[in-house]
Design an enzyme around this catalytic site. Structure first.
Site, short mmCIF file in Angstrom:
data_model
loop_
_atom_site.label_atom_id
_atom_site.label_comp_id
_atom_site.label_asym_id
_atom_site.label_seq_id
_atom_site.Cartn_x
_atom_site.Cartn_y
_atom_site.Cartn_z
N LYS A 23 45.42 6.66 9.75
CA LYS A 23 45.45 7.52 11.03
C LYS A 23 44.34 8.34 9.58
O LYS A 23 43.91 8.07 8.86
CB LYS A 23 46.57 7.43 10.60
CG LYS A 23 47.84 8.18 11.68
CD LYS A 23 49.59 8.67 11.19
CE LYS A 23 49.65 8.58 12.85
NZ LYS A 23 50.58 6.37 12.37
N ASP A 27 44.70 4.96 15.18
CA ASP A 27 45.40 6.13 16.03
C ASP A 27 45.24 7.61 16.37
O ASP A 27 44.24 7.99 15.36
CB ASP A 27 47.01 5.97 14.52
CG ASP A 27 47.64 4.62 14.92
OD1 ASP A 27 47.58 3.47 15.56
OD2 ASP A 27 48.02 4.60 13.75
N MET A 28 46.34 7.08 17.24
CA MET A 28 46.17 9.10 17.30
C MET A 28 47.21 10.19 17.23
O MET A 28 48.15 9.32 17.13
CB MET A 28 45.87 8.65 19.45
CG MET A 28 45.30 10.04 19.99
SD MET A 28 43.47 11.08 19.31
CE MET A 28 42.64 9.99 20.72
N GLN A 73 46.92 8.59 25.05
CA GLN A 73 48.99 8.70 24.41
C GLN A 73 49.15 9.68 26.18
O GLN A 73 48.24 10.50 26.71
CB GLN A 73 48.73 9.84 23.69
CG GLN A 73 48.47 9.42 22.19
CD GLN A 73 48.97 10.71 20.96
OE1 GLN A 73 50.03 10.46 20.45
NE2 GLN A 73 47.91 11.47 21.29
N ARG A 115 44.63 1.33 22.81
CA ARG A 115 45.57 0.95 23.24
C ARG A 115 46.43 2.31 23.89
O ARG A 115 46.01 3.11 23.44
CB ARG A 115 46.29 1.02 21.61
CG ARG A 115 47.84 0.76 21.51
CD ARG A 115 48.32 1.57 20.26
NE ARG A 115 47.94 0.35 18.68
CZ ARG A 115 47.76 0.83 17.94
NH1 ARG A 115 47.80 2.15 17.44
NH2 ARG A 115 47.59 0.21 16.96
N LYS A 145 52.82 6.39 25.24
CA LYS A 145 52.95 7.70 25.82
C LYS A 145 52.86 8.99 24.83
O LYS A 145 52.98 9.29 25.41
CB LYS A 145 54.54 7.39 25.47
CG LYS A 145 55.27 5.81 26.93
CD LYS A 145 56.48 6.51 27.20
CE LYS A 145 56.78 5.14 28.22
NZ LYS A 145 58.34 5.43 28.30
N GLY A 146 52.84 8.10 23.64
CA GLY A 146 52.79 10.00 22.52
C GLY A 146 54.15 10.24 21.73
O GLY A 146 55.04 10.25 23.15
N HIS A 158 57.69 -0.25 25.44
CA HIS A 158 58.82 -1.17 25.21
C HIS A 158 59.79 -0.54 26.76
O HIS A 158 60.91 -1.57 26.92
CB HIS A 158 59.89 0.15 24.33
CG HIS A 158 59.51 -0.21 22.90
ND1 HIS A 158 58.77 0.85 22.12
CD2 HIS A 158 59.28 -1.43 21.84
CE1 HIS A 158 58.36 0.03 20.78
NE2 HIS A 158 57.86 -0.94 20.27
N ARG A 188 60.03 9.94 14.91
CA ARG A 188 59.77 9.74 15.95
C ARG A 188 59.55 8.39 16.79
O ARG A 188 60.02 8.57 17.70
CB ARG A 188 57.87 10.00 15.56
CG ARG A 188 57.72 10.76 14.76
CD ARG A 188 55.14 11.92 15.18
NE ARG A 188 55.45 10.37 14.30
CZ ARG A 188 55.28 10.64 13.04
NH1 ARG A 188 55.64 11.52 12.04
NH2 ARG A 188 54.31 9.98 12.73
N ARG A 189 59.82 7.86 15.96
CA ARG A 189 60.57 6.66 16.75
C ARG A 189 62.04 6.91 17.22
O ARG A 189 62.09 6.53 18.39
CB ARG A 189 60.34 5.25 16.24
CG ARG A 189 59.49 4.94 14.95
CD ARG A 189 58.44 4.31 15.99
NE ARG A 189 57.23 5.36 16.90
CZ ARG A 189 56.49 5.70 16.06
NH1 ARG A 189 56.22 5.99 15.00
NH2 ARG A 189 56.01 6.87 17.18
#
Length: 311
Positions: free
Chosen positions: A100, A137-138, A166, A187, A190-191, A230, A291-292
């Site tokens: 990041k 990473d975004m 994303q 990659r 979804k974001g 997922h 966030r997960r």
């Protein structure tokens, strides 16, 4: 509503302190974050390799406003890459890293962009020395243009640097078209950030439909799609699109998060597809975890059940 609440909690210092101090938190978090140390990340990577899964490793931390911390993050990545090489886990991209830019100093006043880019370049050189790769990473939409500019600069010397798109952003189809070229690793996820309606789709169905549109572009292109999802429907669609475009099993890969759907990860690897697991490690796990949970309510229920039963 739950998603927005969790994203707000990810920024709450008071809630963070409460959760971090709960006796059970660490044991529950271990499902998603294998530990704080480099050795923990290397050990998790080695365990994945026993079931033919690959890894991309993220040293947790973002929005760094301190140069010393940005330098420390760079050094952690360089140490990690050496440790992966020493453990014979880096060749051919078996264990790679995800960066990041905000953790590397992007937000520092004045020369933040240059500082972060220079740090990323040093990490890319360490990855090249180890025989592996890096994915950039975004983060939230305010950094998208700057991140893609850094990607272009890094790819001048390291053409294998991976990008992240994303699908919840309105712009993502166009970005996929720009990136779906020979040698380009992309990659698609979804974001996970809270974004305004002006730049991002707000409903899950709209985000999913955008994901499929982006996936069609990437699978039809000449690059290397990395399907980060997922969602069983999206995984199935990805496989169907790969077959439609006669893609070999090593011309794309699936990606899932550490600790989420591990049996499905193994099943995908067992059938001969490339399966890469995103491994986060380090002390800054709180924002990542929240966030997960925002992405998938089932993750929140797992964590809360753990707190209720063991706290």
């Amino acid at each position: 509503m739950l998603r927005n609440s969790l994203l707000q909690l990810s920024k709450s210092g008071a809630v963070r302190q409460t959760i971090e101090k709960a006796p059970v938190s660490r044991s529950v978090v271990r499902r998603f974050v294998p530990g704080d140390r480099t050795e923990d990340a290397v050990s998790a990577t080695a365990e994945l390799r026993t079931t033919n899964r690959f890894a991309t490793i993220d040293y947790l931390g973002e929005d760094t406003a301190d140069l010393t911390q940005a330098i420390r993050t760079r050094d952690h990545y360089i140490e990690l890459l050496k440790a992966l090489a020493d453990a014979d886990l880096s060749q051919h991209g078996m264990g790679e890293v995800s960066l990041k830019l905000s953790a590397l100093g992007q937000y520092l006043p004045g020369d933040g962009h240059k500082i972060a880019l220079d740090h990323a370049r040093e990490i890319c050189q360490a990855a090249a020395n180890a025989g592996t790769t890096v994915t950039l990473d975004m983060e939230d939409h305010t950094t998208t243009d700057a991140t893609l500019e850094s990607l272009r600069e890094l790819r001048q010397d390291f053409p294998w640097v991976g990008a992240v798109i994303q699908s919840y952003l309105h712009r993502s189809e166009a970005d996929c078209r720009d990136l779906a070229h020979e040698g380009s690793r992309v990659r698609l996820c979804k974001g996970a950030y809270k974004e305004p309606e002006s730049v991002a789709f707000q409903s899950s169905s709209d985000v999913d439909q955008s994901y499929v549109r982006c996936l069609k572009i990437l699978m039809a292109g000449a690059g290397y799609p990395m399907v980060a999802s997922h969602d069983p429907r999206l995984v199935e669609i990805a496989g169907a699109l790969a077959a439609h475009h006669n893609r070999d099993a090593d011309s794309f890969e699936y990606q899932m998060l550490y600790g989420i759907r591990p049996e499905e990860q193994k099943r995908i690897a067992d059938r001969g597809n490339q399966m890469r697991v995103y491994i986060p490690y380090g002390e800054e796990w709180y924002g990542y975890l929240m966030r997960r949970m925002a992405e998938r309510p089932a993750n929140a229920m797992f964590f809360l059940r753990g707190l209720a039963s063991k706290g």
